[in-house]
Design a protein around this motif. Sequence first.
Motif, PDB file in Angstrom:
ATOM      1  N   ARG A  26       0.890  -1.182  -0.056  1.00 29.22           N
ATOM      2  CA  ARG A  26      -0.375   0.250   0.180  1.00 29.22           C
ATOM      3  C   ARG A  26       0.747   1.325  -0.188  1.00 29.22           C
ATOM      4  O   ARG A  26       1.695   1.457   0.637  1.00 29.22           O
ATOM      5  CB  ARG A  26      -0.867  -0.116   1.445  1.00 29.22           C
ATOM      6  CG  ARG A  26      -2.086   0.710   1.255  1.00 29.22           C
ATOM      7  CD  ARG A  26      -3.300   0.928   0.557  1.00 29.22           C
ATOM      8  NE  ARG A  26      -3.945  -0.265   0.218  1.00 29.22           N
ATOM      9  CZ  ARG A  26      -4.682  -0.461  -0.990  1.00 29.22           C
ATOM     10  NH1 ARG A  26      -4.471   0.417  -2.094  1.00 29.22           N
ATOM     11  NH2 ARG A  26      -5.214  -1.720  -1.257  1.00 29.22           N
ATOM     12  N   LEU A  47      -1.078  -0.653   7.890  1.00 25.53           N
ATOM     13  CA  LEU A  47      -0.021   0.387   8.088  1.00 25.53           C
ATOM     14  C   LEU A  47       0.973   1.544   7.448  1.00 25.53           C
ATOM     15  O   LEU A  47       1.878   2.183   8.418  1.00 25.53           O
ATOM     16  CB  LEU A  47       0.419  -0.615   6.255  1.00 25.53           C
ATOM     17  CG  LEU A  47       1.536  -1.196   6.329  1.00 25.53           C
ATOM     18  CD1 LEU A  47       1.513  -2.617   5.866  1.00 25.53           C
ATOM     19  CD2 LEU A  47       2.062  -0.194   5.519  1.00 25.53           C
ATOM     20  N   TYR A 106      -2.240  -8.508  -5.899  1.00 30.22           N
ATOM     21  CA  TYR A 106      -3.207  -8.365  -4.748  1.00 30.22           C
ATOM     22  C   TYR A 106      -4.562  -9.308  -4.038  1.00 30.22           C
ATOM     23  O   TYR A 106      -4.893  -9.375  -3.230  1.00 30.22           O
ATOM     24  CB  TYR A 106      -3.012  -7.063  -4.989  1.00 30.22           C
ATOM     25  CG  TYR A 106      -4.097  -6.269  -3.905  1.00 30.22           C
ATOM     26  CD1 TYR A 106      -3.420  -5.678  -2.508  1.00 30.22           C
ATOM     27  CD2 TYR A 106      -5.408  -5.296  -4.239  1.00 30.22           C
ATOM     28  CE1 TYR A 106      -4.152  -5.496  -1.671  1.00 30.22           C
ATOM     29  CE2 TYR A 106      -6.250  -5.080  -3.123  1.00 30.22           C
ATOM     30  CZ  TYR A 106      -5.515  -5.183  -1.658  1.00 30.22           C
ATOM     31  OH  TYR A 106      -6.270  -4.511  -0.742  1.00 30.22           O
ATOM     32  N   ASP A 161       5.067  -6.646   5.046  1.00 31.45           N
ATOM     33  CA  ASP A 161       3.637  -7.490   5.487  1.00 31.45           C
ATOM     34  C   ASP A 161       3.760  -9.030   4.324  1.00 31.45           C
ATOM     35  O   ASP A 161       4.766  -8.828   3.390  1.00 31.45           O
ATOM     36  CB  ASP A 161       2.677  -6.741   5.102  1.00 31.45           C
ATOM     37  CG  ASP A 161       1.193  -6.875   6.215  1.00 31.45           C
ATOM     38  OD1 ASP A 161       1.595  -8.071   6.790  1.00 31.45           O
ATOM     39  OD2 ASP A 161       0.523  -6.095   5.808  1.00 31.45           O
ATOM     40  N   ARG A 335     -10.942  -3.943  -0.979  1.00 33.94           N
ATOM     41  CA  ARG A 335     -10.470  -5.339  -2.079  1.00 33.94           C
ATOM     42  C   ARG A 335     -12.018  -6.220  -2.594  1.00 33.94           C
ATOM     43  O   ARG A 335     -12.037  -6.844  -2.550  1.00 33.94           O
ATOM     44  CB  ARG A 335      -9.725  -6.471  -0.792  1.00 33.94           C
ATOM     45  CG  ARG A 335      -8.659  -6.222   0.032  1.00 33.94           C
ATOM     46  CD  ARG A 335      -8.135  -7.178   1.078  1.00 33.94           C
ATOM     47  NE  ARG A 335      -7.755  -6.602   2.126  1.00 33.94           N
ATOM     48  CZ  ARG A 335      -7.162  -6.556   3.274  1.00 33.94           C
ATOM     49  NH1 ARG A 335      -7.469  -8.062   3.190  1.00 33.94           N
ATOM     50  NH2 ARG A 335      -6.380  -6.307   3.714  1.00 33.94           N
TER      51      ARG A 335
END
Length: 487
Positions: A26, A47, A106, A161, A335
């Motif tokens: 990201r 994050l 992703y 991550d 998402r």
Amino acid sequence: MWDKKTLQELIKEKFTDYKFIVVSNRQPYSFEYAGRKIKCVKTIGGLVTAIDPVMQTAGGVWVAYSSGDADMSIVDENNTVKVPPEKNLYLEKLVFLSKEEENGYYYGYANQALWPLCHIAYRQPVFNNAFWEHYKTANKKFAESVVELFDEQKPFIWLQDYHLTLCAKYIKEKNPNAIISLFWHIPWPNPEVFRICPQKLEILEGLLSNDLLGFHIKYHCHNFLSTCESELEAKVDWEESAVTYKGHKTQVKDFPISVDFEQMSEMASAEDVTKKVEDLPSEIDPPYEILALSIDRVDYTKGIVEKIRAVDRFLEKYPQYQKKFIFFQKGALSRLHIKTYKNLIDEIQSVAEEVNWKYRSGNWYPIVLLNSKIDYTTHLALYRACDLCLVGSLHDGMNLVAKEFISANVDLKGMLLLSKFTGAARELKEAVLINPYDIDSVADAIKLAIEMPSDEKKERIKKMRENIQENNIYKWAGKFINNLVKI
Ligand code: F6P
């Protein structure tokens, strides 16, 4: 006490000769078209909340995937742009992926295989070879983008991550001397769960190319070490918390992530936020006396449906709160190309409608869903105005909303209901801890929090504030860096 200055001094002292490079999927700031104009948007998620203050303090380069439709027209010939706008404190370097790569890497491997594999939320992971191929390609592209930054300065690379499990391996193939670490922002499952992953060996090998691997809590470190022990011919040193594989040693350690407590407290106390706190009751649609709040990314791990069911049970069991209590669920959509996420939105909507239909009386109804963006002043005002904040994750690495809420709780007013299955529950012990699967007990916990004497509430909130103030994001980054320096 750690703060911006102590972190800056540490970086100055230890890293004068180094180039500080953070890599994540990201991007912290995306550039998007608004009509003909371009606006800069700070992206959401734990994050970015955690790493942006560190980067603003440390400087350096943040390499990330480009998700803004106007990114391409903003970056220079090296794909970089200075951020945050006007402050220009560090460089954002963007990696451009094709639609197919984005879909496979992703939406596919990262979020349909690794995400459900690592969270105990009872969604079956999808392992698909095409997703995996794109995941590898994307990791290579991130690695290439990092390698392009190498110059006479020694690189100090901090990967973030589950999107980047293979990146360290690819970077080390180009520069074996690079110092590389990775922080894992989600839970690491036990070996029994992880062993179903068809790509488990490549993933473990990729992760063990890092010199330091960080997890939020000791339990996840333990799970990782056990996984290495059962899946690889590796030497696991439990005493030292390290794994030696093919002659390379990786230190594995817990670093509970946090927030910028001072900044959040200060911003929450600002005049415009105080004014907004007063205005909120007239801006929120149903009238109310008691406001319960949740702020989540719309994800099945966050237990949103379970929370609405618990509110239903609460109003059923304790009807004296009907026409007084509302549950305000702010959701950030993400998402969306994944079917499970689309279905989840429909499910949340339909459960909320069912509960509202059951209790609606005049202009009062109990569930308010808001998926559109709100400004930061309103965000902070909601934290200050609510009587309780409900964090109901079914499983969560840390959950920074819990820490944000306590940091913004400057009036010591609202109580935190916190899922036992978050990393944050290990630190915020004064919260009312809940099992989000046990709807009845959550209903009782809501009542307990509402009726808790204000002195007790204040005491508990104060203790949690002291904890977060001390264990803030600068301490987290400082401890991580200090550990890497030791290596
Ligand atoms: O906490 C896990 C995480 O993937 C973070 O890396 C990220 O900040 C957050 O969830 C948001 O997810 P996404 O970037 O997929 O919207």
